[in-house]
Design a protein around this motif. Structure first.
Motif, short mmCIF file in Angstrom:
data_model
loop_
_atom_site.label_atom_id
_atom_site.label_comp_id
_atom_site.label_asym_id
_atom_site.label_seq_id
_atom_site.Cartn_x
_atom_site.Cartn_y
_atom_site.Cartn_z
N ALA A 1 -17.96 15.42 19.99
CA ALA A 1 -19.01 14.40 19.52
C ALA A 1 -18.41 13.26 18.51
CB ALA A 1 -20.49 14.76 19.13
N ASP A 2 -18.72 12.14 18.35
CA ASP A 2 -18.34 11.20 17.37
C ASP A 2 -18.54 11.72 15.94
OD1 ASP A 2 -17.71 9.63 19.20
OD2 ASP A 2 -18.96 7.94 18.78
N GLN A 3 -19.51 12.57 15.68
CA GLN A 3 -19.84 13.12 14.39
C GLN A 3 -18.67 14.10 13.94
OE1 GLN A 3 -21.86 11.92 12.41
NE2 GLN A 3 -21.34 13.25 10.67
N ASP A 4 -18.54 14.97 14.96
CA ASP A 4 -17.21 15.97 14.84
C ASP A 4 -15.98 15.53 14.54
OD1 ASP A 4 -19.05 18.11 15.34
OD2 ASP A 4 -18.49 18.19 17.46
N LEU A 5 -15.50 14.23 15.30
CA LEU A 5 -14.55 13.76 15.02
C LEU A 5 -14.43 13.04 13.48
CD1 LEU A 5 -14.12 11.70 18.27
CD2 LEU A 5 -12.79 13.76 17.63
#
Length: 764
Positions: free
Chosen positions: A248-252
């Motif tokens: 997910a974008d948040q993890d990145l």
């Protein structure tokens, strides 16, 4: 007392007086020599007349006389009596035969022979002596020398100081390209037909370019991510990157802080078997290594259909660093260009070896081949890791894709590879090329090394590439022409910032595409005519749909989608992207499961990688599939067209690879003419016309080969202008000696002299 009366002359001539023509004795006025300037912003800064361009190391020998000019773009020499032009070199649309871009200058050296003084000039430096000579050392390996014996001393000094000053710009916007492209944009505003000028090469500055690449390679478990839009995460990554679908974008965003320069793992390429090539920077805090591995490694594993393992390769530990590469390049340049051939030719090959340049070329090719084995033979995904992910990773990732994917061996495909893995990946072209000449420590020939590696593969598999070594050489020269955006910046963010300010200063409408007002180098019509661009076309290229003859019948080779050379793999050949198809009726060609040739029987204690390479080399290479270069020393060679093209002593008259290229081009052109005639003849038969087709027509202006088919009247030998340096010419570059001959010839000459002397002495 001395008599003031003049003495009577006593000399008497017994020769009749010379009959002179009064009209002929009157010298005609000197020709007015004017520079050829670009319309868009080029101005003359300084100039000096009565300059001699030296063509040999001997100052007493004749050279070319003319005017030396410094503009805000180039150093230009204009001969007073230019030699008759002949088609013996590439005709650059923006540069003349005797022109040198200021960014191409490596060193500006002034010399005063009478005082024995020499000085390397920099920006804003003073020159305390009047120069009698000017020597220009160029980054494209030319050495140009001018003599000022007949020129005005003050004018000579001023032009030398001007060249030194303008070749050391204080800031990037002072490069001539910013002035040139601004004026060109407004001058050609009504001539543009679409938003990207018809450019075929993808730039990878839009999500659509990445989407097409994902679909082309079948990377269904990867997605385009725009978390770096406006460079919010990393200042050196592009705005759009490709990451695993499962992340997910948040993890990145949360994990990006643990990487050097926030360069998280990003996708480069996908193999048809599902394995992926990924690149990343090193982890800034080693204590976070386990945390990062737990987040990113499983995501990359999930992207593989068979959930294969992921192998990480740390390039900083197994390849030479940028300082080693720079040192080797300086040494090989010195041997090929600066050292006297007469003094070094007996040990020339060993001197080349001692530079370690070819050793480093081999090291990068070898490591890239090992990565190919992991992706193709072991069916595993690979992560290339480098401290900043902007130098060594660019070389290796590009070479791996070049070996595995025939798309990147086409002209447009190769340009897209450079754009994707170098330009948009944030390679520091500004620093590594040292365009501003501010920090020599950051300079390193990474891109030149990559082009040399490409040439080595091309030299072994010439039919696998759509382009030629002339194209590679021209591409390397384009690094030193500051008119295009490709090689001017350190990162996409720096490019965007400078071009945004540039657009404001030049009154370019907001929202205009940057490719329109500051184009990349890939539109070659900016530099060369359509006829000259045909020198980029390889007549031996075996592309899709190439014809071959089998059992006397002409057949067309068409490579099926996603078919690569069958080699030893850990999974069945019919297993693709996790779905097993029908069983193969025959064993895979070249597989160890099939019948092996006696010459290639199994070797005891052979590793899987050795078996992979042995199996691949046991079969004829498929030019439209996987390519692995041979890496033993006898198969690696010096790239002579690049390193020796300006050296007159190394130039072979009517010799070198160009002679084969000349004949092959003529043959291909003749075949294409016959094919065109057959198509026209077939059309006339179907239409009922009795008129036979001729050579004239639209085809004559669309011929792909530079050398056209010869007629019966043409001589069988190659043209006189063909040399091993073609299409470049060493004419006008410094020759270091005026006598030719090898040490053995000198020895034989000396022996003859000694023998004749002994004979005379012993003669009764």
């Amino acid at each position: 007392m001395f008599s003031v009366k003049p003495t009577k002359p006593t000399f008497r001539s017994y020769l009749p007086p010379v009959q002179t023509d009064v009209k002929k004795t009157i010298e005609s006025p000197p020709k007015k020599v004017e520079p050829k300037l670009l319309q868009a912003g080029e101005i003359v800064v300084n100039e000096v007349n009565f300059v001699r361009k030296c063509l040999s190391a001997d100052s007493s020998q004749e050279g070319l006389w003319g005017k030396l000019i410094c503009t805000n773009f180039k150093v230009s020499f204009i001969p007073t009596d230019p030699p008759s032009e002949q088609k013996s070199h590439l005709s650059h649309l923006l540069l003349g035969l005797h022109d040198i871009p200021l960014t191409c200058l490596e060193q500006v050296v002034t010399v005063n022979d009478t005082k024995g003084k020499k000085k390397v000039l920099g920006s804003n430096q003073k020159l305390k002596f009047n120069p009698t000579e000017l020597i220009l050392y160029c980054k494209d390996l030319r050495i140009i020398r001018f003599c000022f014996v007949e020129a005005g001393p003050e004018s000579a000094k001023k032009v030398c100081l001007a060249i030194a000053h303008y070749s050391h710009p204080a800031d990037l916007p002072l490069l001539f390209g910013f002035e040139y492209q601004g004026r060109r944009y407004h001058d050609s505003k009504g001539q543009r037909v679409n938003d990207r000028g018809g450019l075929r090469t993808p730039i990878f500055d839009r999500p659509s370019d990445w989407d097409r690449e994902i679909k082309r390679t079948g990377a269904s478990e990867w997605r385009v991510c725009s978390i770096n839009e406006n460079y919010a995460i990393s200042p050196s990554l592009p705005e759009h990157i490709v990451v695993p679908v499962s992340l997910a974008d948040q993890d990145l965003k949360q994990n990006s802080i643990y990487f050097m320069n926030q360069r998280i793992p990003v996708w480069c390429w996908n193999h048809p078997n599902g394995s992926a090539l990924v690149r990343m920077a090193s982890i800034a805090d080693p204590l976070q290594q386990r945390r990062i591995d737990q987040r990113f490694i499983p995501a990359i594993t999930k992207s593989h259909p068979q959930r294969s393992e992921v192998i990480r390769s740390d390039l900083d530990k197994c390849l030479p660093n940028i300082q080693d590469l720079q040192s080797a390049f300086i040494k090989i340049r010195h041997i090929c260009v600066i050292d006297s051939f007469e003094e070094s030719e007996e040990r020339w090959l060993s001197s080349i070896e001692n530079t370690r340049w070819l050793e480093y070329v081999r090291a990068f090719l070898k490591h890239s081949a090992e990565m190919v084995y992991l992706l193709d033979g072991k069916n595993t995904s690979v992560i290339l890791q480098e401290e900043e992910d902007r130098d060594l990773n660019c070389v290796v990732s590009s070479l791996v894709q070049l070996m595995l994917d025939p798309h990147y061996r086409s002209l447009v495909g190769f340009q897209s590879l450079v754009q994707k893995e170098w330009v948009m990946a944030g390679h520091r072209f500004l620093d590594r090329c040292n365009h501003l000449k501010k920090n020599d420590k950051d300079e390193s020939p990474l891109f030149m090394l990559f082009l040399d590696c490409v040439w080595q593969v091309m030299n072994q598999y010439p039919a696998a590439f759509e382009f030629t070594e002339t194209y590679l050489t021209v591409l390397s020269d384009s690094m030193w022409i500051p008119l295009f955006s490709t090689f001017l910046f350190n990162s996409p963010k720096q490019r965007a910032q400078y071009l945004m300010d540039f657009a404001k200063n030049k009154a370019i409408p907001q929202g205009e595409d940057q490719l329109v007002y500051f184009p990349p180098v890939w539109d070659w019509s900016q530099q060369y005519s359509t006829a000259d661009q045909t020198l980029f076309n390889n007549p031996m290229f075996v592309g899709k749909g190439a014809a071959c003859v089998q059992n006397g019948e002409v057949k067309t080779f068409r490579r099926t989608k996603k078919t690569y050379s069958a080699t030893v793999r850990g999974t069945h050949a019919s297993l693709r992207n996790g779905q097993k198809g029908g069983e193969d009726s025959l064993a895979r060609r070249g597989s160890l499961l099939s019948e092996l040739k006696p010459d290639f029987s199994l070797v005891k204690d052979e590793s899987p990688s050795e078996r992979f390479f042995r199996d691949w080399f046991s079969r004829p290479a498929d030019q439209q599939s996987l390519l692995i270069p041979l890496l033993i020393p006898s198969h690696l060679a010096l790239w002579k067209l690049y390193f020796l093209r300006w050296v007159p002593e190394a130039c072979i008259f009517k010799g070198g690879p160009i002679t084969a290229y000349h004949k092959l081009s003529q043959l291909v052109d003749e075949i294409e003419i016959l094919q065109s005639h057959l198509r026209q003849y077939k059309g006339t038969r179907e239409s009922g016309s009795t008129q036979l087709p001729g050579l004239s027509g639209p085809f004559s202006s669309q011929r792909r080969m530079y050398f056209k088919a010869s007629s019966l009247q043409d001589p069988p030998s190659p043209p006189d202008f063909l040399t091993s340096s073609f299409p470049f010419t060493p004419s006008g570059n410094l020759c270091r000696r005026s006598t030719y001959g090898t040490p053995i010839s000198k020895f034989l000459n000396g022996a003859r002299i000694w023998l004749s002397t002994e004979t005379l002495d012993n003669d009764p």
